[in-house]
Design a protein around this motif. Structure first.
Motif: not given
Length: 373
Positions: A334-350
């Motif tokens: 239950k995070p308020d926000v998730i902020i992917p960077m670096h090695c998270s991957g475009l697949n994770f962001a999508l």
């Protein structure tokens, strides 16, 4: 694997002593206290992304669940021929405030000093304000810019400047698979001799540690979720001419000098507790699992509320079914926000945007993120 990790932890003090002997003294190494920490609370945290893998000048300002994202704009310096450098790596400039008290921490240093120093100049952050340095783990794309940063700015920094590292494992020699069975390419190692020469004390933080009175680290992260370490580097343990890591309390295979898959024993996360909002957990690469990292932060702090999960999550190489499973587990936090960077991957962001559409911010090099009470 749990037994091996426990074995590594058992003689952590002997590791520091062995390193001290190998480097000709003990002044460069400290061991963080194993006593429970009193987690600090801050009123505000500003996070400037000094280095990430991309820059988007068309990003628009936004506020998501109370977190402000100020985009980087053109990314050009006073001379239009100078522009932000992007590279495979991460570096974050963290400025926190509690009442009238301010602190600045530099977390990770990118792949190369050229990129780090270039971006510091263009973004006009003040490196002389830095109160402490943190390295998340022993990969070159997270410590590569450190030597150049110290060469340029050490004289302007505090005489008692410290580098907080998760543990002895950060100094091991790492190699990458070459594509040919049994052959590897060099991936370097963090050189404690350079730190000693620059009069930077290293604090080994296998246990949770308060940094600069405002932040805290998780210490060694327990592996208790569905997450697994995805293929990355291999590691070689031992010390030669003062370079490397102590191997006196590792497994028989490691003691024989064998190159083994990297378990990132001493990767740690950097955290802030924002007054009235909860935890900001920064996982620079998250090899040991982003869910594991957040749960560790909750456990050591006693704070359940997660305001933000930030950084690299190393899910770029994740298979789709595993990725979906991990994102679902992140949602349960239950995070308020998730902020992917670096090695998270475009697949994770999508996938995160698909499962948690109201909770995702995707920044780039030069972005500023503001978390406030």
């Amino acid at each position: 694997m749990a037994e091996a990790i426990e074995r590594r932890s058992f003689l952590k003090m002997s590791a520091a002593l062995a390193v001290g002997a190998a480097t000709g003294g003990f002044a460069c190494v400290e061991i963080a206290s194993a006593a429970p920490i009193e987690v600090p609370t801050v009123d505000r945290l500003s996070m400037r992304v000094l280095i990430d893998s991309a820059h988007d000048q068309f990003l628009k300002p936004s506020t998501v669940q109370g977190v402000q994202h100020q985009p980087p704009g053109s990314g050009r310096g006073a001379d239009y021929r100078q522009v932000l450098h992007n590279q495979w790596g991460l570096s974050l400039f963290l400025e926190s405030q509690r009442a009238d008290e301010a602190r600045t921490i530099l977390l990770d240093f990118g792949y190369s000093p050229d990129a780090l120093l270039n971006n510091i100049g263009i973004l006009k952050v003040d490196p002389t304000k830095v109160d402490a340095l943190i390295v998340s783990h022993g990969h070159h794309d997270h410590y590569g810019g450190l030597g150049g940063f110290l060469a340029k700015y050490r004289d302007a920094l505090a005489p008692d400047l410290k580098l907080y590292a998760g543990g002895e494992d950060n100094f091991c020699h790492r190699v990458s698979p070459s594509g040919v069975q049994g052959q590897f390419t060099d991936f370097g190692q963090l050189d404690r001799r350079e730190l000693t020469a620059q009069k930077v004390a290293t604090v080994l933080c296998e246990t949770p540690t308060v940094v600069a009175g405002h932040a805290f680290t998780t210490g060694q992260i327990k592996r208790r979720s569905v997450e697994r370490i995805l293929p990355n580097t291999f590691v070689e343990r031992g010390i030669k001419d003062g370079l490397g890591c102590d191997a006196s309390h590792y497994s028989p295979a490691e003691l024989q000098g064998k190159i083994i898959p990297d378990e990132h024993v001493h990767e740690h996360a950097t955290c802030f507790n924002i007054r009235g909002k909860g935890l900001v957990v920064i996982s620079s690469c998250g090899h040991v699992g982003i869910v594991n990292s957040v749960r560790q932060a909750q456990e050591v702090s006693g704070v359940e509320k997660v305001h933000a999960i930030v950084g690299g999550f190393h899910l770029g190489p994740a298979p789709k079914d595993y990725l979906q499973q991990v994102v679902a587990e992140v949602g349960k936090l239950k995070p308020d926000v998730i902020i992917p960077m670096h090695c998270s991957g475009l697949n994770f962001a999508l996938e995160a945007q698909a499962q948690l559409p109201e909770n995702v911010i995707v920044p780039t090099t030069g972005s500023r993120l503001i978390f406030s009470a």
